[in-house]
Design a protein around this motif. Sequence first.
Motif, PDB file in Angstrom:
ATOM      1  N   HIS A  61       0.831  -1.213   0.000  1.00 51.21           N
ATOM      2  CA  HIS A  61       0.000   0.000   0.000  1.00 51.21           C
ATOM      3  C   HIS A  61       0.862   1.258   0.000  1.00 51.21           C
ATOM      4  N   GLY A  70      -3.963   6.846  -7.223  1.00 51.77           N
ATOM      5  CA  GLY A  70      -5.121   7.325  -6.462  1.00 51.77           C
ATOM      6  C   GLY A  70      -6.424   7.049  -7.183  1.00 51.77           C
ATOM      7  N   PRO A  71      -7.521   7.608  -6.667  1.00 51.07           N
ATOM      8  CA  PRO A  71      -8.848   7.380  -7.260  1.00 51.07           C
ATOM      9  C   PRO A  71      -8.860   7.714  -8.756  1.00 51.07           C
ATOM     10  N   GLN A  87      -6.231  -5.909  -2.881  1.00 51.88           N
ATOM     11  CA  GLN A  87      -6.748  -5.072  -1.792  1.00 51.88           C
ATOM     12  C   GLN A  87      -5.898  -3.807  -1.612  1.00 51.88           C
ATOM     13  N   LEU A  90      -7.116  -1.213  -3.907  1.00 50.46           N
ATOM     14  CA  LEU A  90      -8.381  -0.628  -3.429  1.00 50.46           C
ATOM     15  C   LEU A  90      -8.130   0.314  -2.257  1.00 50.46           C
ATOM     16  N   GLN A  91      -7.205  -0.064  -1.378  1.00 52.30           N
ATOM     17  CA  GLN A  91      -6.907   0.779  -0.205  1.00 52.30           C
ATOM     18  C   GLN A  91      -6.442   2.167  -0.643  1.00 52.30           C
ATOM     19  N   GLN A  92      -5.868   2.250  -1.822  1.00 55.18           N
ATOM     20  CA  GLN A  92      -5.384   3.532  -2.318  1.00 55.18           C
ATOM     21  C   GLN A  92      -6.439   4.207  -3.197  1.00 55.18           C
ATOM     22  N   GLY A  93      -7.639   3.648  -3.211  1.00 51.71           N
ATOM     23  CA  GLY A  93      -8.756   4.265  -3.937  1.00 51.71           C
ATOM     24  C   GLY A  93      -8.721   4.019  -5.431  1.00 51.71           C
ATOM     25  N   ALA A  94      -7.805   3.164  -5.887  1.00 54.11           N
ATOM     26  CA  ALA A  94      -7.681   2.901  -7.327  1.00 54.11           C
ATOM     27  C   ALA A  94      -8.378   1.587  -7.684  1.00 54.11           C
ATOM     28  N   THR A  95      -8.382   1.256  -8.970  1.00 53.31           N
ATOM     29  CA  THR A  95      -9.091   0.069  -9.454  1.00 53.31           C
ATOM     30  C   THR A  95      -8.097  -0.997  -9.905  1.00 53.31           C
ATOM     31  N   ARG A 234      -1.759  12.248   3.396  1.00 52.57           N
ATOM     32  CA  ARG A 234      -2.599  11.268   4.077  1.00 52.57           C
ATOM     33  C   ARG A 234      -1.742  10.043   4.380  1.00 52.57           C
ATOM     34  N   TRP A 236      -1.127   6.334   7.115  1.00 53.35           N
ATOM     35  CA  TRP A 236      -1.677   5.294   7.992  1.00 53.35           C
ATOM     36  C   TRP A 236      -0.644   4.975   9.064  1.00 53.35           C
TER      37      TRP A 236
END
Length: 399
Positions: A61, A70-71, A87, A90-95, A234, A236
């Motif tokens: 991640h 990103g998204p 996963q 997805l955690q990074q908002g991407a596909t 941002r 974690w």
Amino acid sequence: MNPRRWPIVTDADRAAIARVLDRGVLSGAGAPEVKALETEFAAAVGARCCLATNSGTSALHIALAAAGVGPGDEVIVPALSFIATAQAVLQQGATPVFADVDPDIYNIDPADAARRVTSRTRAIVPVHLHGLPADMDAIEALARGHRLTVIEDAAQAHGAVYKGRAVGTLAAMAAFSLNSTKNLPAGEGGLFVTDSEELYARAARVRFDGLEPPSKWDPTHPLDDEADAHATLRGWMYLPGELTSALARSQLQRLAETTARSQRNAARLSARLATLPGVEPPRIPPDRTHVFHKYRVRLDGARPGAGLGPTALRDRVLEALRAEGVEAVLWQTAPLPAHPLFASRERYPNAEAALASTLVIGSQSYPLFAQPLEVVDAWADAFERVWKVILRAAERIYR
Ligand SMILES: Cc1ncc(COP(=O)(O)O)c(C=O)c1O
């Protein structure tokens, strides 16, 4: 002889844990075991920078975050892997965009990955599945052509080598896992590596709630190692603890031994299984080494004599091997896109065929790489017995 359970814990490991408890420092971004693990693992791999994390997933991640994914972005990942590979995207908002695997070596197929590239693709995450390096030259060429960042998922491949270069140094960044099942086990944990100071600095902040890691560590005030700056992005809380880091350092001392035992065991088993018609041991392209985190065998139901469909044959062999006392598992029963999370209707024929017609010798608790030769030989003997019975039964039915 009973198989040996993994992980193996030695007196050196106990001493490493005692050292942490005696010191009384259990955590900290600048704490001594974390820092030493990072230095030692970077040296072992031959990378300039390393960050220890609390899982392989978080190491992946922070790599994706450091790459600026990103998204709205797409990241190409193989259809056959542990779910963490997808996963982390997805955690990074991407596909995650899934590519099929090579039918012979089960790693991402660069040609299929190339077909999946769109204007939104930002990165590609080849997985060195089961400890065999992916086709990195082809992946690098694809990435160069489309300006993609390549991140190695090396969770299963500590110590593997591709064209003379260590896994972890084959792309911009790499992520390893320290989960108990892995060839380098420390409970739960991960390691991020890169040669880039810039990516390292960004990943370090993502790992620590967006804060700059402390530049100093004072042993008289080990819990006062406050960050030197304010949060700039941002992040974690993905720091590992000192106990895990000390155990990982101790286990790292034995990684070469584990790799050698794993390769010795796999060579022994492959030599035996290769003599059985319709049984295909793992393939190793000549330009790389395999560290056999998992040992996957293909069973060819179409060979004259076997006469069963792929999954029926696989299940029968699995059951018979277990009845003989052999540790054997399927490890993954569906390609990643078929998980309910994605519920993709798209077919991934090579990943599906691989799962239908193969099984893994050794389980997570009793992997092949942990075993003494006597156990490897006993498992090979049992496999031969099972295969003979299956061929004979099939001959009777289909004659
Ligand atoms: C291929 C692969 N990627 C990623 C991971 C994630 O590692 P961890 O379980 O340490 O988060 C694993 C481990 O299970 C893995 O096998």
